[in-house]
Design an enzyme around this catalytic site. Structure first.
Site, short mmCIF file in Angstrom:
data_model
loop_
_atom_site.label_atom_id
_atom_site.label_comp_id
_atom_site.label_asym_id
_atom_site.label_seq_id
_atom_site.Cartn_x
_atom_site.Cartn_y
_atom_site.Cartn_z
N GLN A 57 0.77 -1.25 0.00
CA GLN A 57 0.00 0.00 0.00
C GLN A 57 0.80 1.30 0.00
OE1 GLN A 57 -3.38 2.33 2.65
NE2 GLN A 57 -2.98 0.22 3.17
N GLU A 112 1.29 -1.28 8.23
CA GLU A 112 0.49 -0.15 8.70
C GLU A 112 0.41 0.02 10.23
OE1 GLU A 112 -1.46 2.32 7.05
OE2 GLU A 112 -1.79 2.98 9.10
N ASP A 148 0.64 3.68 6.01
CA ASP A 148 0.91 3.33 4.61
C ASP A 148 0.60 4.48 3.66
OD1 ASP A 148 1.79 0.79 5.08
OD2 ASP A 148 -0.13 -0.17 4.74
N GLY A 208 -7.68 20.42 19.03
CA GLY A 208 -7.35 21.84 19.03
C GLY A 208 -7.78 22.49 20.33
N GLY A 209 -7.85 23.80 20.32
CA GLY A 209 -8.18 24.52 21.55
C GLY A 209 -9.67 24.65 21.79
N1 COA Z 1 11.42 -10.41 -9.33
C1 COA Z 1 12.07 -11.19 -8.46
N2 COA Z 1 12.06 -11.00 -7.13
C2 COA Z 1 11.33 -9.96 -6.67
C3 COA Z 1 10.62 -9.10 -7.52
C4 COA Z 1 10.69 -9.35 -8.91
N3 COA Z 1 10.06 -8.58 -9.78
N4 COA Z 1 10.00 -8.17 -6.76
C5 COA Z 1 10.31 -8.45 -5.49
N5 COA Z 1 11.11 -9.52 -5.41
C6 COA Z 1 11.69 -10.12 -4.24
C7 COA Z 1 12.63 -9.20 -3.51
O1 COA Z 1 13.86 -9.13 -4.18
C8 COA Z 1 12.72 -9.87 -2.15
O2 COA Z 1 13.64 -10.94 -2.21
P1 COA Z 1 14.86 -11.12 -1.17
O3 COA Z 1 14.30 -10.98 0.19
O4 COA Z 1 15.31 -12.51 -1.49
O5 COA Z 1 15.87 -10.11 -1.46
C9 COA Z 1 11.35 -10.52 -2.02
O6 COA Z 1 10.71 -10.39 -3.28
C10 COA Z 1 10.45 -9.99 -0.96
O7 COA Z 1 10.46 -8.61 -0.85
P2 COA Z 1 10.02 -7.98 0.54
O8 COA Z 1 9.98 -6.53 0.40
O9 COA Z 1 10.90 -8.51 1.64
O10 COA Z 1 8.53 -8.53 0.72
P3 COA Z 1 7.81 -9.13 2.00
O11 COA Z 1 6.48 -9.58 1.54
O12 COA Z 1 8.63 -10.15 2.69
O13 COA Z 1 7.67 -7.89 3.00
C11 COA Z 1 6.91 -5.69 3.60
C12 COA Z 1 6.65 -6.95 2.79
C13 COA Z 1 5.87 -4.68 3.22
C14 COA Z 1 6.81 -5.99 5.10
C15 COA Z 1 8.33 -5.17 3.30
O14 COA Z 1 8.47 -5.03 1.91
C16 COA Z 1 8.65 -3.85 4.00
O15 COA Z 1 8.94 -3.81 5.20
N6 COA Z 1 8.65 -2.77 3.23
C17 COA Z 1 9.02 -1.45 3.71
C18 COA Z 1 7.95 -0.84 4.56
C19 COA Z 1 6.62 -0.78 3.87
O16 COA Z 1 6.47 -0.21 2.82
N7 COA Z 1 5.62 -1.33 4.55
C20 COA Z 1 4.26 -1.08 4.20
C21 COA Z 1 3.72 -1.97 3.22
S1 COA Z 1 2.12 -1.37 2.83
#
Ligand code: COA
Length: 479
Positions: free
Chosen positions: A70, A192, A221, A300-301
């Site tokens: 998001q 979030e 988010d 607010g106030g």
């Molecule tokens: N091709 C191949 N691999 C891909 C890819 C693509 N097009 N797009 C993503 N990936 C891979 C990434 O390289 C990563 O691999 P790695 O861990 O081996 O390096 C993997 O997908 C997962 O990415 P990640 O961001 O860790 O996803 P997640 O589902 O585990 O975590 C979040 C999700 C949101 C918790 C995390 O991305 C995060 O903390 N983001 C920052 C904060 C944020 O925006 N949070 C709010 C989300 S609404």
């Protein structure tokens, strides 16, 4: 430049000489230099095209959208609404995980996805595939901004370090959302509600005698996505002068704290005594060391509270937010048939009212309960008494004025049919919002490879069989 465009070199030279001598005369008379014409600051002449017909605000800006879930998608969707060409890169065969989350229509992208990815194009690229990496690097060279919200370190692990990106394209802006900024939690994955808790919102939301609460608005988010958007546009503007890109980082904890700023204000006020606008003050409940939860007290106030309206027993949203703003106190007394409160020393002034806010709001509620929330609003608006009906999502979805302004938009979709989305809440008078449906997974892969990256048809066919952009064909190729 102006001379060349006008082709009136001779006349211009004469005019310039005349202006110079006029300036001289003026200086002689007054001792001050003549006022200069407004400087152009290098800007083009004001467009003579009709409003809304001079292109969109971010037209020509290309976004390499590596976002998911998001926070990041909120940011890139706004950029797309403003006219940027947003190219969403997704993992072949899977795509943004939200495509399949909270699905309401079998086989169709979820509303979670469709409402956050409108007006974008989708290309599938396996960023860990050799050929995929090559395509990504080509995109880096072509785009202005890379936006990502992967877990910390994920972009680096793909080989797209800042140093590498900057070398490939020194103009590129790399914009990231992370859960936390540098510090003890920088490596954490964050969603979030984690951000709402870490940013000070949850500890200050809810009722004093209940647990901390998260809010329905996605301030962690979507709120951080908004902050990132401003960072990107600022970096684009700075790039006009410097010619180089920069890193833009928005931590979700910081974004939430920015939105909870008034509570950090109150934390500091606590050092100097209790917070009189919090109803616990009037109730004689002592304050602790940290800002307490304040229920529905106004931030607010001006004291405020949520009051029941007619039909509250059946309708959970039959409530109104009512503010006892000082300048309209006499009008409130008049409306609720308490004329003597206008002069009664226990009620006439804001400080006198503070210790008895609870009973004052109870009295006002006896009046609001005789009317619907809309009738209360109408009665109050006549006297400029600030109040707001508690609108349900159903009422908002059906509100004609929000449709007319384009804040709520209905778009069609090939697999799920029509759906409602929130259009651009930021209205620009010369850049009408471009709100279109979200793309299907990889819908624009071919056209982006061809038109943006310049691959020939033969190369595109090779890319497809390599497995770099298509999971299904990868299997076929391997078989
Ligand atoms: N091709 C191949 N691999 C891909 C890819 C693509 N097009 N797009 C993503 N990936 C891979 C990434 O390289 C990563 O691999 P790695 O861990 O081996 O390096 C993997 O997908 C997962 O990415 P990640 O961001 O860790 O996803 P997640 O589902 O585990 O975590 C979040 C999700 C949101 C918790 C995390 O991305 C995060 O903390 N983001 C920052 C904060 C944020 O925006 N949070 C709010 C989300 S609404």
């Amino acid at each position: 430049m102006t001379k060349a465009r006008n082709g009136k070199k001779g006349r211009k030279t004469v005019k310039a000489a005349a202006r110079k001598s006029a300036e001289k005369v003026f200086r002689l008379k007054s001792g001050k230099p003549a006022a200069k014409a407004a400087p152009s600051n290098g800007l083009p002449r004001p467009s003579s095209k009709p409003w809304g017909k001079a292109g969109r605000a971010l037209e020509g800006v290309k976004i390499l959208d590596f976002t998911h879930v998001q926070s990041g998608p909120t940011c890139t969707q706004l950029l797309a609404f403003m006219g940027a060409d947003v190219i969403k890169v997704e993992r072949p065969g899977i795509g943004d995980v939200t495509r399949m989350q909270l699905r309401d229509v079998k086989g169709a992208d979820s509303l979670y996805f469709t409402m956050l990815n409108g007006s974008k194009r989708s290309i599938t690229i396996d960023s860990k595939h050799r050929k995929g990496k090559e395509i990504l690097e080509r995109l880096v060279k072509k785009c202005d901004v890379l936006v990502e919200n992967f877990a910390p370190g994920a972009l680096d692990r793909m080989g797209l370090t800042w140093e590498h990106i900057h070398k490939l394209n020194p103009r590129m802006i790399v914009a990231s959302v992370k859960g936390f900024g540098p510090g003890p939690y920088e490596d954490c994955k964050v969603y979030e509600n984690v951000a709402q808790c870490a940013g000070g919102s949850a500890s200050t939301t809810g009722f004093r005698d209940g647990p901390p609460l998260v809010t329905g608005a996605q301030i962690g988010d979507s709120g951080t996505g908004l902050h990132l958007c401003l960072g990107i546009v600022s970096a684009l503007y700075q790039r006009v002068r410097t010619g180089r890109g920069q890193k833009v980082l928005c931590a979700m904890q910081d974004g939430v704290l920015n939105l909870a700023r008034v509570k950090l204000r109150d934390q500091q006020r606590l050092k100097h005594g209790p917070l009189p606008e919090y109803s616990q003050y009037g109730e004689g409940v002592p304050f602790g060391k940290a800002v307490p939860r304040a229920g529905n007290d106004s931030g607010g106030g001006q004291p405020g509270w949520i009051l029941k309206c007619k039909g509250w027993e059946q309708d959970p949203d039959s409530y109104v937010y009512f503010i006892t703003q000082a300048p309209v106190w006499e009008a409130i007394c008049h409306l609720i048939a308490k004329p003597h409160w206008k002069t009664d020393p226990d009620y006439a002034t804001p400080p006198a009212r503070l210790p008895r806010l609870r009973s004052i709001f109870d009295t006002i509620e006896q009046w609001t309960m005789t009317m619907t929330k809309f009738e209360v609003m109408e009665a109050c608006n006549k006297f400029d008494i600030p109040c707001g009906p508690i609108l349900s999502m159903k009422e908002i979805a059906e509100e004609p004025s929000l449709r007319e302004t384009g804040t709520v938009v209905e778009v069609d979709h090939p697999t799920r049919g029509a759906y409602l989305t929130v259009g651009n809440p930021i209205k620009l008078s010369d850049s009408p919002a471009d709100v279109r449906r979200s793309p299907l997974l990889g819908e624009h892969t071919d056209e982006i490879l061809r038109d943006v990256l310049g691959y020939a048809d033969r190369e595109i066919a090779e890319i497809k069989t390599s497995g770099a952009v298509s999971a299904a064909e990868k299997k076929a190729a391997a078989a």
